[in-house]
Design a protein around this motif. Structure first.
Motif, PDB file in Angstrom:
ATOM      1  N   ASP A   3      -1.184   1.450   6.555  1.00  0.00           N
ATOM      2  CA  ASP A   3      -0.960   0.620   5.392  1.00  0.00           C
ATOM      3  C   ASP A   3      -0.763  -0.842   5.786  1.00  0.00           C
ATOM      4  N   GLY A   6      -4.138  -2.283   6.824  1.00  0.00           N
ATOM      5  CA  GLY A   6      -4.943  -2.502   5.628  1.00  0.00           C
ATOM      6  C   GLY A   6      -4.469  -3.731   4.864  1.00  0.00           C
ATOM      7  N   LEU A   7      -3.112  -3.875   4.826  1.00  0.00           N
ATOM      8  CA  LEU A   7      -2.553  -5.040   4.160  1.00  0.00           C
ATOM      9  C   LEU A   7      -2.921  -6.311   4.903  1.00  0.00           C
ATOM     10  N   SER A  10      -6.596  -7.034   4.397  1.00  0.00           N
ATOM     11  CA  SER A  10      -6.823  -7.571   3.060  1.00  0.00           C
ATOM     12  C   SER A  10      -6.395  -9.032   2.984  1.00  0.00           C
ATOM     13  N   GLY A  13      -8.927 -11.034   5.048  1.00  0.00           N
ATOM     14  CA  GLY A  13     -10.192 -11.100   4.328  1.00  0.00           C
ATOM     15  C   GLY A  13     -10.084 -12.037   3.133  1.00  0.00           C
ATOM     16  N   GLY A  14      -8.988 -11.954   2.407  1.00  0.00           N
ATOM     17  CA  GLY A  14      -8.795 -12.844   1.267  1.00  0.00           C
ATOM     18  C   GLY A  14      -8.709 -14.298   1.698  1.00  0.00           C
TER      19      GLY A  14
END
Length: 155
Positions: A3, A6-7, A10, A13-14
């Motif tokens: 998690d 992934g966070l 993210s 990527g953002g």
């Protein structure tokens, strides 16, 4: 842990996409500004051309007005001369005969002077002198006889 990874992915990527969007926006802004500058330069060139054409039109209009004023002045002089001629009253027949012969005799005299100067002047001075006397004789001939027909009644 997955998690958290992934966070983090993210968030990364953002951030990358946000930064990429900012760069694309700036590049698009620069391209847009270049196009605006080109359009402004074209507008300025067009305005310069229009201003030059307006100046040429004003110069042509002023030249036409100047020519019209000169022509009007010439006609005003002719009118005044003809009015002065008409204002002269009748007199003895011999006085009128002498007055009527004045223009032809003066014109003939000017042409005789022109011929004598041409024959007697030195070659170096002949051109300027003959040019001046020819101008005077031609001007007198056209002024006196060009548009001045005898409008008096024959007695």
């Amino acid at each position: 842990m997955a998690d958290i990874i992934g966070l983090a992915a993210s968030a990364a990527g953002g951030g990358i996409f946000g930064l990429l969007g900012t760069v694309i926006g700036r590049v698009a802004g620069l391209v847009e500004r270049r196009q605006d500058n080109q359009q402004e330069r074209a507008r300025w060139a067009h305005e310069k051309d229009i201003t030059q054409l307006q100046m040429q039109a004003r110069a042509a209009a002023l030249a036409a007005e100047e020519k019209l004023a000169a022509t009007a002045g010439s006609w005003a002089g002719l009118t005044a001369s003809m009015q002065a001629e008409a204002a002269i009253g009748g007199s003895y027949r011999w006085v009128e005969a002498v007055r009527a012969l004045t223009r032809p005799l003066l014109t003939l005299l000017l042409w005789v002077i022109t011929g004598l100067v041409w024959l007697g002047a030195a070659a170096e001075a002949r051109a300027a002198i003959v040019e001046t006397t020819t101008f005077a004789a031609t001007a007198a001939t056209l002024w006196w006889f060009g548009d001045r027909g005898n409008r008096r009644e024959v007695r």
